[in-house]
Design a protein around this motif. Structure first.
Motif, short mmCIF file in Angstrom:
data_model
loop_
_atom_site.label_atom_id
_atom_site.label_comp_id
_atom_site.label_asym_id
_atom_site.label_seq_id
_atom_site.Cartn_x
_atom_site.Cartn_y
_atom_site.Cartn_z
N LYS A 89 31.69 31.83 43.86
CA LYS A 89 31.59 30.93 42.71
C LYS A 89 31.69 31.72 41.42
O LYS A 89 31.35 32.90 41.36
N ILE A 90 32.18 31.05 40.41
CA ILE A 90 32.16 31.62 39.07
C ILE A 90 30.75 31.44 38.56
O ILE A 90 30.23 30.33 38.51
N SER A 91 30.12 32.53 38.19
CA SER A 91 28.73 32.42 37.72
C SER A 91 28.63 32.44 36.20
O SER A 91 27.61 32.06 35.65
N GLU A 92 29.71 32.87 35.54
CA GLU A 92 29.67 32.91 34.07
C GLU A 92 31.09 32.96 33.53
O GLU A 92 31.96 33.61 34.10
N ILE A 93 31.29 32.28 32.40
CA ILE A 93 32.56 32.34 31.66
C ILE A 93 32.21 32.54 30.20
O ILE A 93 31.35 31.84 29.65
N ARG A 94 32.87 33.51 29.58
CA ARG A 94 32.67 33.76 28.15
C ARG A 94 34.03 33.93 27.49
O ARG A 94 35.00 34.31 28.12
N TYR A 101 36.48 35.97 29.73
CA TYR A 101 35.77 36.84 30.66
C TYR A 101 35.14 35.98 31.72
O TYR A 101 34.46 34.99 31.41
N VAL A 102 35.35 36.33 32.99
CA VAL A 102 34.80 35.56 34.11
C VAL A 102 33.97 36.49 34.97
O VAL A 102 34.38 37.62 35.27
N VAL A 103 32.80 36.02 35.39
CA VAL A 103 31.97 36.74 36.36
C VAL A 103 32.00 35.92 37.65
O VAL A 103 31.74 34.72 37.63
N MET A 118 28.81 40.89 42.68
CA MET A 118 29.46 40.25 41.55
C MET A 118 30.43 41.22 40.88
O MET A 118 30.26 42.43 40.96
N ALA A 119 31.43 40.63 40.23
CA ALA A 119 32.40 41.44 39.49
C ALA A 119 32.97 40.60 38.35
O ALA A 119 32.85 39.37 38.34
N THR A 120 33.59 41.28 37.40
CA THR A 120 34.17 40.60 36.25
C THR A 120 35.69 40.65 36.29
O THR A 120 36.29 41.49 36.94
N ALA A 150 38.53 38.73 39.00
CA ALA A 150 37.11 38.86 39.32
C ALA A 150 36.87 38.69 40.82
O ALA A 150 36.07 39.43 41.42
N PHE A 151 37.56 37.75 41.46
CA PHE A 151 37.44 37.52 42.90
C PHE A 151 37.90 38.75 43.68
O PHE A 151 37.21 39.23 44.59
N ARG A 152 39.05 39.30 43.31
CA ARG A 152 39.56 40.50 43.99
C ARG A 152 38.60 41.67 43.82
O ARG A 152 38.36 42.43 44.77
N ARG A 153 38.04 41.84 42.63
CA ARG A 153 37.09 42.93 42.39
C ARG A 153 35.79 42.73 43.16
O ARG A 153 35.20 43.69 43.67
#
Length: 171
Positions: A89-94, A101-103, A118-120, A150-153
């Motif tokens: 899941k995406i936990s943060e978007i800025r 920026y997506v976490v 987690m990754a960005t 972010a998913f790949r990382r």
């Protein structure tokens, strides 16, 4: 137990996968049949840490360099194959003036624990052409690109495709 984001999982029911799921896999020759049960975290990590076959790796050009990468949909299939029941899941978007920026949080459930890493990911929103007019600068939309990165990382934090970051692989 809460060591390195490891929390003991309650007894998880066995995974019920279609009997023909391996036959549907586009890389059935390179990988053994996937598990039909939840396995220990160490077993899952061992499988995810194996080098990905070259035919599943793509390349792109960036600043004059050729960068190898594994497409997000291939990572999705590999996680389905080796870590059935994974969650993301995406936990943060800025946003900043010019970037998104997506976490992304990726959780793998094993028989002995559930682990979240987690990754960005980031992407420029718009650029300018030679005349200074705004233009799109990336293939696809910036939010999807940042999520994909972010998913790949996050998957790489479990070892998936990590060999691509080693010297000699363009990383």
């Amino acid at each position: 137990m809460n060591i390195l984001n490891r929390t003991p999982s309650k007894s998880l029911p066995p995974q019920r996968l279609p009997a023909n799921i391996h036959a549907l896999s586009p890389w059935a020759e390179e990988f053994p049949p996937g598990p039909v049960r939840v396995r220990a975290f160490a077993e899952i990590m061992a499988d995810l840490s194996r080098p990905v076959p070259p035919r599943l790796i793509r390349t792109r050009q960036q600043d004059g360099a050729t960068i190898p990468y594994i497409p997000w949909h291939t990572i999705n299939h590999l996680l389905d194959h080796y870590a059935p029941g994974w969650e993301g899941k995406i936990s943060e978007i800025r946003f900043s003036n010019d970037r998104i920026y997506v976490v992304y949080a990726l959780t793998i459930h094993a028989s002995d624990c559930s682990v979240t890493r987690m990754a960005t990911g980031t992407e420029l929103l718009k650029g300018t052409d030679r005349q200074g007019k705004p233009r799109e600068i990336a293939f696809g939309d910036p939010s999807s690109n940042a999520e994909s990165q972010a998913f790949r990382r996050a998957a790489a934090r479990f070892g998936l495709g990590l060999h691509l970051y080693e010297k000699g692989h363009g990383g």
